[in-house]
Design an enzyme around this catalytic site. Structure first.
Site, PDB file in Angstrom:
ATOM      1  N   ASP A 110       0.825  -1.213   0.000  1.00 28.10           N
ATOM      2  CA  ASP A 110       0.000   0.000   0.000  1.00 28.10           C
ATOM      3  C   ASP A 110       0.860   1.265   0.000  1.00 28.10           C
ATOM      4  O   ASP A 110       1.922   1.287   0.620  1.00 28.10           O
ATOM      5  CB  ASP A 110      -0.912  -0.029   1.236  1.00 28.10           C
ATOM      6  CG  ASP A 110      -2.117   0.880   1.076  1.00 28.10           C
ATOM      7  OD1 ASP A 110      -2.292   1.466  -0.011  1.00 28.10           O
ATOM      8  OD2 ASP A 110      -2.891   0.996   2.039  1.00 28.10           O
TER       9      ASP A 110
ATOM     10  N   HIS B   9       3.176   3.407  -9.067  1.00 31.00           N
ATOM     11  CA  HIS B   9       3.032   1.955  -9.213  1.00 31.00           C
ATOM     12  C   HIS B   9       4.302   1.356  -9.829  1.00 31.00           C
ATOM     13  O   HIS B   9       4.741   0.288  -9.445  1.00 31.00           O
ATOM     14  CB  HIS B   9       1.810   1.604 -10.070  1.00 31.00           C
ATOM     15  CG  HIS B   9       0.504   1.897  -9.390  1.00 31.00           C
ATOM     16  ND1 HIS B   9       0.212   1.483  -8.119  1.00 31.00           N
ATOM     17  CD2 HIS B   9      -0.607   2.574  -9.814  1.00 31.00           C
ATOM     18  CE1 HIS B   9      -1.019   1.874  -7.778  1.00 31.00           C
ATOM     19  NE2 HIS B   9      -1.528   2.549  -8.798  1.00 31.00           N
TER      20      HIS B   9
ATOM     21  N   LEU C   9      10.991 -20.789  -3.866  1.00 28.40           N
ATOM     22  CA  LEU C   9       9.967 -19.896  -3.299  1.00 28.40           C
ATOM     23  C   LEU C   9       8.624 -20.072  -4.014  1.00 28.40           C
ATOM     24  O   LEU C   9       8.558 -20.061  -5.246  1.00 28.40           O
ATOM     25  CB  LEU C   9      10.429 -18.433  -3.465  1.00 28.40           C
ATOM     26  CG  LEU C   9       9.400 -17.366  -3.070  1.00 28.40           C
ATOM     27  CD1 LEU C   9       9.199 -17.315  -1.560  1.00 28.40           C
ATOM     28  CD2 LEU C   9       9.833 -15.991  -3.587  1.00 28.40           C
TER      29      LEU C   9
HETATM   30  C1  FPP Z   1      -1.750   0.173  -3.400  1.00 34.15           C
HETATM   31  O1  FPP Z   1      -1.311   1.490  -3.498  1.00 34.15           O
HETATM   32  C2  FPP Z   1      -1.221  -0.617  -4.477  1.00 34.15           C
HETATM   33  C3  FPP Z   1      -1.960  -1.183  -5.473  1.00 34.15           C
HETATM   34  C4  FPP Z   1      -3.429  -1.028  -5.572  1.00 34.15           C
HETATM   35  C5  FPP Z   1      -1.341  -1.942  -6.536  1.00 34.15           C
HETATM   36  C6  FPP Z   1      -0.085  -2.693  -6.178  1.00 34.15           C
HETATM   37  C7  FPP Z   1       0.555  -3.034  -7.440  1.00 34.15           C
HETATM   38  C8  FPP Z   1       1.879  -2.988  -7.718  1.00 34.15           C
HETATM   39  C9  FPP Z   1       2.918  -2.704  -6.697  1.00 34.15           C
HETATM   40  C10 FPP Z   1       2.381  -3.175  -9.104  1.00 34.15           C
HETATM   41  C11 FPP Z   1       1.719  -4.180 -10.010  1.00 34.15           C
HETATM   42  C12 FPP Z   1       1.935  -5.587  -9.634  1.00 34.15           C
HETATM   43  C13 FPP Z   1       2.701  -6.486 -10.311  1.00 34.15           C
HETATM   44  C14 FPP Z   1       2.688  -7.913  -9.876  1.00 34.15           C
HETATM   45  C15 FPP Z   1       3.553  -6.113 -11.435  1.00 34.15           C
HETATM   46  P1  FPP Z   1      -2.375   2.648  -3.640  1.00 34.15           P
HETATM   47  O2  FPP Z   1      -2.387   3.106  -5.057  1.00 34.15           O
HETATM   48  O3  FPP Z   1      -3.700   2.212  -3.098  1.00 34.15           O
HETATM   49  O4  FPP Z   1      -1.727   3.729  -2.701  1.00 34.15           O
HETATM   50  P2  FPP Z   1      -2.479   4.921  -1.942  1.00 34.15           P
HETATM   51  O5  FPP Z   1      -3.318   4.267  -0.879  1.00 34.15           O
HETATM   52  O6  FPP Z   1      -1.351   5.725  -1.399  1.00 34.15           O
HETATM   53  O7  FPP Z   1      -3.281   5.653  -2.977  1.00 34.15           O
END
Ligand code: FPP
Length: 237
Positions: free
Chosen positions: A15, A32, A126
């Site tokens: 997050d 991201h 893993l």
């Molecule tokens: C949360 O941050 C994160 C996500 C919803 C996506 C997580 C995805 C990745 C790290 C990359 C894609 C995955 C792969 C496997 C390549 P948020 O955007 O909700 O953060 P915020 O709460 O600060 O807005």
């Protein structure tokens, strides 16, 4: 370095990408993208440490509600990840499993996911689980249906449906329960992730935003885990 005991199964809610992008005054997609760099480092480290299973929450069933631009960016990163990382992950003996409904993913991504699972399925290192189009309640409903259908076919009696049978009908079949759940960015919620599997998990909520989550932060979480007194509902002798 980290002292034993290591968790067998680590789950991570990655997050804070959005807030990180905002802090840096850049587009969310770039937050991201930076998050993917963290994810690569954590996967590599988990493999090197000899952790048995790592489950990452990459895209929930609720994430489709985000703007089309953000969803497109995430789908692009996903495809890029599975294309560019697959050789290295396979070489590292990593076994990839997707948790969630692959059929609901766009075609190219779906193909890449099936390909990654097929290519690495026999690897013995893993166990890397990536939750995509995943929801914990939907997973439980799906498991209930699988068991109900088996019962209708006469393959299982209702009184044979126990915790082990339910666990076997989940996407995580055959994996140990989650020992340690980490959610970055200071939020303290499970957000529908691995509801059944986290029954006895230890929780860690570092303040760090996911793109800034370092190997040092990871080691700190593993060390805190090692110092926890886990009783699983019992008492220490
Ligand atoms: C949360 O941050 C994160 C996500 C919803 C996506 C997580 C995805 C990745 C790290 C990359 C894609 C995955 C792969 C496997 C390549 P948020 O955007 O909700 O953060 P915020 O709460 O600060 O807005």
């Amino acid at each position: 370095m980290t002292n034993p005991p290591l968790p067998r199964h680590v789950a991570i809610i990655m997050d804070g990408n959005g807030r990180w992008a905002k802090q840096h005054k850049i587009r969310i997609a770039l937050g991201h993208r930076q998050g993917v760099e963290t994810l690569r480092a954590i996967i590599r480290e988990s493999s090197d440490l000899g952790i048995e299973a790592l489950s990452l929450y990459a895209f929930s069933t609720e994430n489709w509600r985000r703007s089309p631009d953000e969803v497109e960016a995430l789908m692009g990163l996903l495809l890029e990840f599975f294309t560019s990382e697959i050789d290295e992950l396979d070489q590292k003996n990593v076994c990839i499993r997707i948790l969630g409904d692959k059929e609901g993913m766009p075609e190219k991504q779906r193909e890449a996911l099936y390909n990654a699972e097929a290519r690495t399925g026999k690897n013995t290192g893993l166990k890397l689980n990536i939750a995509l189009n995943y929801g914990g309640r939907a997973e439980l409903v799906r498991a209930a249906r699988i068991l109900a259908e088996k019962a209708v076919r006469g393959e299982i009696r209702p009184d044979e449906i126990d915790e082990a049978a339910l666990a076997d009908a989940l996407y995580t079949k055959g994996l140990p329960d989650v020992d340690l759940l980490i959610r970055t960015s200071g939020e303290m919620r499970l957000s529908n992730f691995l509801l059944f599997q986290c029954a006895y998990a230890e929780f860690e909520f570092p303040e760090t935003l996911w793109p800034d989550f370092s190997l040092e932060d990871y080691h700190k979480a593993l060390e805190t885990f090692a110092s926890r007194d886990r009783r699983f509902g019992g008492r220490k002798a």
